[in-house]
Design an enzyme around this catalytic site. Structure first.
Site, PDB file in Angstrom:
ATOM      1  N   ARG A 150      -4.952  10.783   3.803  1.00  0.00           N
ATOM      2  CA  ARG A 150      -3.873  11.756   3.952  1.00  0.00           C
ATOM      3  C   ARG A 150      -2.811  11.618   2.878  1.00  0.00           C
ATOM      4  O   ARG A 150      -2.190  12.591   2.481  1.00  0.00           O
ATOM      5  CB  ARG A 150      -3.166  11.555   5.285  1.00  0.00           C
ATOM      6  CG  ARG A 150      -3.940  11.801   6.502  1.00  0.00           C
ATOM      7  CD  ARG A 150      -3.036  11.622   7.681  1.00  0.00           C
ATOM      8  NE  ARG A 150      -1.772  12.300   7.440  1.00  0.00           N
ATOM      9  CZ  ARG A 150      -1.512  13.579   7.642  1.00  0.00           C
ATOM     10  NH1 ARG A 150      -2.342  14.307   8.137  1.00  0.00           N
ATOM     11  NH2 ARG A 150      -0.382  14.132   7.361  1.00  0.00           N
ATOM     12  N   ARG A 195       0.452  14.971  12.555  1.00  0.00           N
ATOM     13  CA  ARG A 195       1.000  14.726  11.227  1.00  0.00           C
ATOM     14  C   ARG A 195       1.035  15.971  10.346  1.00  0.00           C
ATOM     15  O   ARG A 195       0.360  16.059   9.325  1.00  0.00           O
ATOM     16  CB  ARG A 195       0.239  13.601  10.540  1.00  0.00           C
ATOM     17  CG  ARG A 195       0.264  12.333  11.356  1.00  0.00           C
ATOM     18  CD  ARG A 195      -0.444  11.207  10.688  1.00  0.00           C
ATOM     19  NE  ARG A 195       0.353  10.565   9.670  1.00  0.00           N
ATOM     20  CZ  ARG A 195      -0.059   9.505   8.981  1.00  0.00           C
ATOM     21  NH1 ARG A 195      -1.236   9.003   9.195  1.00  0.00           N
ATOM     22  NH2 ARG A 195       0.710   8.966   8.072  1.00  0.00           N
ATOM     23  N   LYS A 252       0.835  -1.208   0.000  1.00  0.00           N
ATOM     24  CA  LYS A 252       0.000   0.000   0.000  1.00  0.00           C
ATOM     25  C   LYS A 252       0.867   1.253   0.000  1.00  0.00           C
ATOM     26  O   LYS A 252       0.668   2.165  -0.786  1.00  0.00           O
ATOM     27  CB  LYS A 252      -0.915   0.025   1.233  1.00  0.00           C
ATOM     28  CG  LYS A 252      -1.611   1.363   1.420  1.00  0.00           C
ATOM     29  CD  LYS A 252      -2.475   1.398   2.662  1.00  0.00           C
ATOM     30  CE  LYS A 252      -1.810   1.963   3.876  1.00  0.00           C
ATOM     31  NZ  LYS A 252      -1.593   3.413   3.876  1.00  0.00           N
ATOM     32  N   ASN A 253       1.825   1.294   0.906  1.00  0.00           N
ATOM     33  CA  ASN A 253       2.600   2.530   1.050  1.00  0.00           C
ATOM     34  C   ASN A 253       3.580   2.743  -0.110  1.00  0.00           C
ATOM     35  O   ASN A 253       4.128   3.831  -0.256  1.00  0.00           O
ATOM     36  CB  ASN A 253       3.360   2.534   2.382  1.00  0.00           C
ATOM     37  CG  ASN A 253       2.427   2.811   3.553  1.00  0.00           C
ATOM     38  OD1 ASN A 253       1.254   3.102   3.346  1.00  0.00           O
ATOM     39  ND2 ASN A 253       2.946   2.705   4.754  1.00  0.00           N
ATOM     40  N   ASP A 304       4.263   0.978  12.043  1.00  0.00           N
ATOM     41  CA  ASP A 304       3.079   0.316  11.482  1.00  0.00           C
ATOM     42  C   ASP A 304       2.919  -1.122  11.969  1.00  0.00           C
ATOM     43  O   ASP A 304       1.945  -1.794  11.612  1.00  0.00           O
ATOM     44  CB  ASP A 304       3.126   0.351   9.947  1.00  0.00           C
ATOM     45  CG  ASP A 304       2.809   1.736   9.397  1.00  0.00           C
ATOM     46  OD1 ASP A 304       2.430   2.618  10.186  1.00  0.00           O
ATOM     47  OD2 ASP A 304       2.944   1.934   8.169  1.00  0.00           O
ATOM     48  N   ILE A 357       7.335   7.562  16.889  1.00  0.00           N
ATOM     49  CA  ILE A 357       7.061   8.277  15.624  1.00  0.00           C
ATOM     50  C   ILE A 357       5.792   9.139  15.725  1.00  0.00           C
ATOM     51  O   ILE A 357       5.788  10.291  15.328  1.00  0.00           O
ATOM     52  CB  ILE A 357       6.901   7.289  14.438  1.00  0.00           C
ATOM     53  CG1 ILE A 357       8.061   6.298  14.392  1.00  0.00           C
ATOM     54  CG2 ILE A 357       6.739   8.053  13.118  1.00  0.00           C
ATOM     55  CD1 ILE A 357       9.376   6.833  13.933  1.00  0.00           C
TER      56      ILE A 357
HETATM   57  C1  UD1 Z   1       4.302   7.057   6.185  1.00  0.00           C
HETATM   58  C2  UD1 Z   1       3.416   5.863   6.009  1.00  0.00           C
HETATM   59  C3  UD1 Z   1       2.826   5.438   7.350  1.00  0.00           C
HETATM   60  C4  UD1 Z   1       3.927   5.220   8.358  1.00  0.00           C
HETATM   61  C5  UD1 Z   1       4.843   6.432   8.441  1.00  0.00           C
HETATM   62  C6  UD1 Z   1       6.055   6.217   9.325  1.00  0.00           C
HETATM   63  C7  UD1 Z   1       2.544   6.141   3.759  1.00  0.00           C
HETATM   64  C8  UD1 Z   1       1.359   6.423   2.894  1.00  0.00           C
HETATM   65  N1  UD1 Z   1       2.337   6.207   5.090  1.00  0.00           N
HETATM   66  O1  UD1 Z   1       3.499   8.128   6.656  1.00  0.00           O
HETATM   67  O2  UD1 Z   1       2.102   4.225   7.156  1.00  0.00           O
HETATM   68  O3  UD1 Z   1       3.365   4.994   9.642  1.00  0.00           O
HETATM   69  O4  UD1 Z   1       5.332   6.755   7.120  1.00  0.00           O
HETATM   70  O5  UD1 Z   1       6.790   5.116   8.927  1.00  0.00           O
HETATM   71  O6  UD1 Z   1       3.618   5.843   3.296  1.00  0.00           O
HETATM   72  N2  UD1 Z   1       6.372  14.942  10.322  1.00  0.00           N
HETATM   73  C9  UD1 Z   1       6.493  16.294  10.602  1.00  0.00           C
HETATM   74  N3  UD1 Z   1       6.454  17.170   9.554  1.00  0.00           N
HETATM   75  C10 UD1 Z   1       6.313  16.747   8.258  1.00  0.00           C
HETATM   76  C11 UD1 Z   1       6.197  15.386   7.995  1.00  0.00           C
HETATM   77  C12 UD1 Z   1       6.240  14.492   9.051  1.00  0.00           C
HETATM   78  O7  UD1 Z   1       6.635  16.695  11.753  1.00  0.00           O
HETATM   79  O8  UD1 Z   1       6.279  17.609   7.363  1.00  0.00           O
HETATM   80  C13 UD1 Z   1       6.410  13.980  11.448  1.00  0.00           C
HETATM   81  C14 UD1 Z   1       5.117  13.175  11.564  1.00  0.00           C
HETATM   82  O9  UD1 Z   1       4.121  13.871  12.291  1.00  0.00           O
HETATM   83  C15 UD1 Z   1       5.602  11.928  12.271  1.00  0.00           C
HETATM   84  C16 UD1 Z   1       7.012  11.734  11.677  1.00  0.00           C
HETATM   85  O10 UD1 Z   1       7.392  13.002  11.160  1.00  0.00           O
HETATM   86  O11 UD1 Z   1       5.712  12.171  13.635  1.00  0.00           O
HETATM   87  C17 UD1 Z   1       7.113  10.703  10.589  1.00  0.00           C
HETATM   88  O12 UD1 Z   1       6.128  10.963   9.606  1.00  0.00           O
HETATM   89  P1  UD1 Z   1       6.287  10.540   8.085  1.00  0.00           P
HETATM   90  O13 UD1 Z   1       7.485   9.646   7.925  1.00  0.00           O
HETATM   91  O14 UD1 Z   1       6.223  11.756   7.233  1.00  0.00           O
HETATM   92  O15 UD1 Z   1       4.981   9.655   7.864  1.00  0.00           O
HETATM   93  P2  UD1 Z   1       4.036   9.631   6.588  1.00  0.00           P
HETATM   94  O16 UD1 Z   1       4.819   9.824   5.345  1.00  0.00           O
HETATM   95  O17 UD1 Z   1       2.872  10.520   6.841  1.00  0.00           O
END
Ligand code: UD1
Length: 424
Positions: A93, A122, A22-23, A306, A328
């Site tokens: 999202r 997030r 999925k991801n 996850d 995370i």
């Molecule tokens: C992706 C995955 C999700 C997984 C996560 C962490 C997809 C579609 N989803 O989510 O299943 O749980 O990675 O492995 O691939 N953050 C910020 N600012 C930002 C971006 C992120 O502070 O601009 C923080 C987030 O709130 C979180 C951390 O960074 O605490 C990691 O988030 P991120 O790796 O970006 O997760 P996703 O890409 O949303």
């Protein structure tokens, strides 16, 4: 709304085949926006999130069509719209992954600003910081983030927090920026690597994917391509835990064991026998009770967030106490309260849960709060004494293809039924 009704106590046995990730598939589909043309993506899982992404591509002016059960044809030749509306982004999202590809492809992206979700706030500040560094003008208005780029130019971008989606968005814009981009503290997840591989097949010049530093040399033109999605490592891990929690003996086909080493190592500590043979894993718990282990989630190659909820279900029945720490997401322990309703002894303090294993969980009516939490409740139901009803399973349909069919194939007693008890 549907629910799952599970009769616990069956030891899982047999063979299960893993679906596409999925991801990985979501950013790969977003990447088709970068360059107008015709694409064929193979090993696409049949998931609600994939349907949401194809709806978004259609709204942008593209078209998708299933060529067969798991192959999706994507046609972005007429894609001219740059607006990802609230209705889609609020459902998923990961829609924000079109930010980078719309900027790369059309030099304009207007995307509804995603709100918080069940597992945390997030924010997308790091995505936007990265795009600004590449020369984009970023404005927020009326709940939308409006990004324009007259010219995209390479830049050195340092993420102070590892972000999967942020790395993917910057990567997609940087491949067509003028000059060199260096992403420091890049996410190393296999899904980021898969995106880099597809972009390279489209003619992008990328080095260092899978490491902390990704270097990109912008090119003037990309070409559409065909691509096959990697297997889902979280689905693989979930079936491994299903085997462990039911003290079963299963074979998992079509997976990439190297992508799940942190999970395999933990489960070996738990007491599972796991052997890897190419794309097949054999797992056995030989009727033993799991050992308690501590878990701390971390970006790849650490233990995946996850898989945290599924491990909590497993630890609920372990011999001894374990500490599970989520690093995370700030609000990813909602399943603890539901697992407690099944008798689990879990005390959550901040982002750490102390789980004292008990011999046997008992079936109960529980409610899924997010995708992986739903998986953990199903896993708990598989081992619990009596009947477990998991409601709000639309979460699970977002990310697991035919989970009940796959579990039934392994001998589980699980049925999908209409949930009459709406909203209670
Ligand atoms: C992706 C995955 C999700 C997984 C996560 C962490 C997809 C579609 N989803 O989510 O299943 O749980 O990675 O492995 O691939 N953050 C910020 N600012 C930002 C971006 C992120 O502070 O601009 C923080 C987030 O709130 C979180 C951390 O960074 O605490 C990691 O988030 P991120 O790796 O970006 O997760 P996703 O890409 O949303």
């Amino acid at each position: 709304m549907d629910k799952f009704v599970i009769e616990g106590g069956e030891r899982l046995q047999g063979t299960v085949r893993i679906s596409g990730s999925k991801n990985a598939v979501l950013p790969l589909l977003a990447a088709t926006i970068l360059q107008k043309g015709e694409y064929r993506i193979d090993n696409v899982p049949r998931l609600k999130d994939v349907r949401t992404m194809t709806r978004l591509i259609a709204l942008l002016g593209g078209a998708t069509e299933w060529a067969d059960e798991h192959s999706l044809k994507v046609d972005t030749r007429d894609l001219t719209n740059h607006m990802a509306p609230y209705e889609i982004v609020k459902e998923m999202r990961a829609s924000v992954l079109v930010l980078g590809s719309l900027i790369g492809g059309l030099r304009r992206a207007t995307v509804s600003y995603p709100g918080g979700c069940a597992i945390g706030e997030r924010p997308i500040d790091l995505h936007l910081k990265g795009l600004s560094a590449l020369g984009c003008d970023v404005r927020l208005r009326e709940g939308y983030v409006d990004v324009t780029a007259k010219k995209l130019k390479g830049a050195r971008i340092h993420f102070d927090k590892t972000t999967v989606g942020g790395t993917e968005n910057v990567l997609m814009a940087a491949v067509v920026a003028k000059g060199e981009t260096i992403i420091e503290n890049a996410a190393r997840e296999p899904e980021v690597v898969d995106l880099a591989h597809m972009l390279k097949r489209m003619g992008a010049k990328i080095e260092g994917e899978g490491t902390e530093i990704i270097k990109i040399k912008g090119v003037d033109q990309l070409i559409p391509c065909d691509y096959e999605v990697i297997p889902d490592r979280i689905e693989t891990g979930t079936f491994l835990v299903a085997c462990g929690i039911t003290r079963g003996n299963i074979e998992i086909e079509g997976c990439v064991p190297s992508h799940i080493q942190p999970i395999i190592e933990k489960l070996r500590e738990v007491g599972m026998d796991i052997t890897e043979n190419g794309s097949t894993i054999r797992a056995s718990m030989s009727k033993k009770r799991p050992n308690a282990v501590d878990i701390r989630t971390a970006p790849y190659p650490g233990f995946p967030t996850d898989m945290q909820a599924q491990m909590m279900a497993l630890m609920s029945t372990a011999k001894g106490a374990s500490a599970i720490t989520e690093t995370i997401f700030e609000n990813r322990m909602m399943h603890a309260a539901e697992l407690r309703r099944m008798g689990a002894d879990i005390r959550a303090v901040g982002n750490t849960a102390i789980v004292k294993g008990i011999k046997m969980l008992t079936g109960a009516r529980v409610m899924a709060t997010d995708l992986r939490a739903s998986a953990s409740l199903i896993l708990a139901g598989l081992t619990a004494y009596g009947t477990t009803e998991v409601s709000r399973i639309y979460h699970i349909d977002r990310g697991y293809e035919s989970i009940e069919e796959k579990l039934k194939g392994l001998g589980a007693k699980i049925e999908r039924r209409k949930d009459e008890d709406l909203g209670s």
